[in-house]
Design an enzyme around this catalytic site. Structure first.
Site, short mmCIF file in Angstrom:
data_model
loop_
_atom_site.label_atom_id
_atom_site.label_comp_id
_atom_site.label_asym_id
_atom_site.label_seq_id
_atom_site.Cartn_x
_atom_site.Cartn_y
_atom_site.Cartn_z
N HIS A 1 1.35 12.85 3.58
CA HIS A 1 1.92 13.58 4.72
C HIS A 1 1.26 13.18 6.03
CE1 HIS A 1 4.38 16.87 2.71
NE2 HIS A 1 3.94 16.10 1.73
N ASP B 1 3.92 19.65 10.15
CA ASP B 1 4.42 19.49 8.79
C ASP B 1 5.15 20.76 8.33
OD1 ASP B 1 3.62 17.43 6.35
OD2 ASP B 1 4.25 19.42 5.68
BR1 BUP Z 1 -1.98 4.44 -4.96
C1 BUP Z 1 -1.82 3.68 -3.26
N1 BUP Z 1 -2.49 2.00 -1.75
O1 BUP Z 1 -3.38 1.99 -3.79
P1 BUP Z 1 4.10 8.14 -1.40
C2 BUP Z 1 -1.01 4.22 -2.32
N2 BUP Z 1 -0.95 3.65 -1.08
O2 BUP Z 1 -1.60 1.94 0.30
P2 BUP Z 1 2.46 10.03 -2.90
C3 BUP Z 1 -1.67 2.52 -0.79
O3 BUP Z 1 -0.06 5.66 -0.24
P3 BUP Z 1 3.50 12.28 -1.56
C4 BUP Z 1 -2.62 2.53 -2.98
O4 BUP Z 1 1.44 2.59 0.61
C5 BUP Z 1 2.05 4.96 0.53
O5 BUP Z 1 2.03 4.82 1.94
C6 BUP Z 1 1.31 3.79 -0.10
O6 BUP Z 1 2.85 7.72 -0.56
C7 BUP Z 1 -0.11 4.27 -0.04
O7 BUP Z 1 3.55 8.88 -2.66
C8 BUP Z 1 1.22 6.16 0.13
O8 BUP Z 1 4.79 6.95 -1.91
C9 BUP Z 1 1.81 6.89 -1.03
O9 BUP Z 1 4.92 9.06 -0.58
O10 BUP Z 1 2.56 11.02 -1.73
O11 BUP Z 1 1.08 9.48 -2.84
O12 BUP Z 1 2.86 10.63 -4.19
O13 BUP Z 1 3.43 13.07 -2.86
O14 BUP Z 1 2.88 13.04 -0.44
O15 BUP Z 1 4.84 11.73 -1.28
#
Ligand code: BUP
Length: 459
Positions: free
Chosen positions: A17, A120
């Site tokens: 977020h 948020d």
């Molecule tokens: Br693991 C990982 N490197 O090794 P999502 C994640 N990320 O850059 P989530 C990395 O975390 P929510 C790693 O690029 C993305 O920007 C990835 O967000 C980065 O899923 C972020 O895809 C992950 O929205 O968050 O973590 O489940 O539940 O808040 O949507």
């Protein structure tokens, strides 16, 4: 001449977020706006290093309440270990209202008082605070227009409430569906009624309703068919401002830094000989896979005969010994996902369909092999696979804890990297990726929408 707006940004304290709102802060700052980010003390150092080059982005700390049942010093969801703790954490964030309002009061005395607050949706009470101070509030949901519209419709009309079976199709009032949605596609917050967590989400959705607008990390070329639905569900002329993908405004800056070139995974990727030959596997920062499921995943990747790079978040799990002969890499550290996805060797992304991952994958023209797990991820997967046709669904995904077998994983990976269906969705992802990059450039839909928003706030 109208003065440039001063925007207050208040992210929720979790990686998925916070990061998009930091990218948005940079984009606003590049347009000459002053931005103040509100956060709590232990979150501020990582934020401050991310924005350090921007002299017109400021940080304002407010204290996080101490809650005995939470891990000591916990101020971020990454430090939580259970759903019970998540609930306590959500409740604790409500106590930020007083220091937040104090901050608004202090800032209203500035020469450049706040023009708008972007906060948020989990901090839904900020809407009431903003109304008290007469400041317009834009809600940020950390998800796409389609998922937001479905959630909003169901929390207003409650059509899913009386459905007994997971396979029954849901009537989502006010949202145009070109595919069937069943109860099993809904986020747990809607499927499981009357738990403390689901009550928290319903409350947040309600307090969100009077917002001046919604700021969306998406672009109209991807979700235009659902924008009007979302706006009319909000009512009161609320506008959904699609100004994303936020991170793309800063991509040039990122590319010039790049990840540490000496990490094993950067070297390994650079050594791949063929373009679009590797499947990248990652399930974000929140999803949990059992050791058994991780074993099946590892064997499935090896069985596919394709190259893979798989990010594993579990500290205890190690690939079974015979796996070491496989054609890939298991990485147990944080990788620079955007850099990985932009690498020419990557041909598909086996993903949990978190919205940030979806946007990053599509922006890099990489099709998605969808393995949704929680929250709104099933909705994202349906939208990507059935409506946009930029991904394939991993079959037999179940919510009841059944393990997805190695043969299923292997066949799906083979199809994504070598099959006709994989080719079809890759072609579509390439088209959408180009539109995403175009959207944030001068004259592009998101860029122009952002400037229209700034214009409105300037008057
Ligand atoms: Br693991 C990982 N490197 O090794 P999502 C994640 N990320 O850059 P989530 C990395 O975390 P929510 C790693 O690029 C993305 O920007 C990835 O967000 C980065 O899923 C972020 O895809 C992950 O929205 O968050 O973590 O489940 O539940 O808040 O949507």
């Amino acid at each position: 001449m109208a003065s440039k707006p001063h925007i207050i940004i208040f992210p929720f304290m979790s990686q998925g977020h916070t990061m998009p709102l930091l990218d948005l802060s940079k984009a606003l700052s590049r347009q000459g706006l002053k931005v103040t980010i509100i956060t709590t003390p232990s979150n501020s150092s990582s934020i401050s290093s991310y924005i350090s080059r921007y002299s017109n982005i400021h940080l304002k700390e407010i204290p996080f309440p101490q809650v005995q049942e939470l891990p000591k010093g916990c101020e971020n969801t990454s430090q939580l270990h259970s759903l019970d703790q998540l609930f306590l954490f959500f409740n604790a964030t409500k106590q930020l209202q007083e220091p937040f309002e104090e901050t608004l009061r202090d800032m209203s005395k500035l020469q450049d008082p706040p023009t708008c607050v972007i906060s948020d949706s989990f901090l839904g009470w900020t809407n009431a605070s903003c109304c008290n101070f007469g400041i317009p509030r834009l809600a940020f949901h950390g998800m796409g227009v389609f998922a937001m519209a479905v959630k909003k419709s169901l929390s207003i009309h409650q059509n899913h409430r009386w459905m007994k079976s997971d396979t029954e199709s849901v009537d989502v009032k006010g949202v145009q569906l070109c595919f069937e949605l069943t109860k099993s596609d809904l986020p747990n917050s809607l499927r499981q009624m009357d738990t403390f967590l689901s009550q928290f989400y319903v409350e947040a959705e309600k307090s969100d309703l009077g917002s001046w607008g919604v700021i969306v990390n998406s672009f109209s070329e991807l979700e235009i068919d659902h924008v009007a639905s979302l706006e009319s569900l909000y009512g009161n002329d609320t506008r959904a401002w699609c100004v994303g993908p936020f991170f793309l405004y800063n991509q040039m800056e990122k590319a010039s830094i790049g990840p540490n070139p000496y990490r094993e995974w950067t070297n390994w990727l650079n050594q791949r000989e063929h373009e679009k030959s590797v499947i990248y596997v990652s399930f974000g920062s929140q999803a949990y896979l059992s050791d058994n499921q991780l074993n099946e995943l590892a064997y499935g990747l090896v069985l596919s005969g394709k190259d893979y790079i798989c990010v594993v978040k579990s500290n205890n799990w190690n690939p079974p010994r015979d796996i070491k002969k496989g054609r890939g890499l298991f990485v147990k550290e944080w990788v620079d996902q955007k850099w990985v996805l932009a690498h020419k060797a990557i041909g598909g992304f086996l993903s949990h369909c978190g919205w940030n991952s979806v946007l990053e994958s599509l922006s890099m023209e990489v099709p998605i092999l969808a393995w949704p797990m929680q929250n709104e991820q099933h909705l994202n997967a349906k939208f990507l696979v059935e409506e946009m046709k930029v991904g394939l669904q991993l079959p037999t995904v179940t919510r009841d804890g059944n393990t997805v077998r190695r043969e299923v994983i292997s066949e799906a990976v083979k199809e994504m990297l070598g099959g006709e269906n994989g080719k079809r969705v890759r072609d579509n992802a390439i088209k959408i990726g180009k539109l995403a990059k175009r959207a944030v450039q001068v004259g592009g839909s998101s860029y122009e929408c952002l400037n229209e928003l700034i214009d409105q706030l300037s008057h």
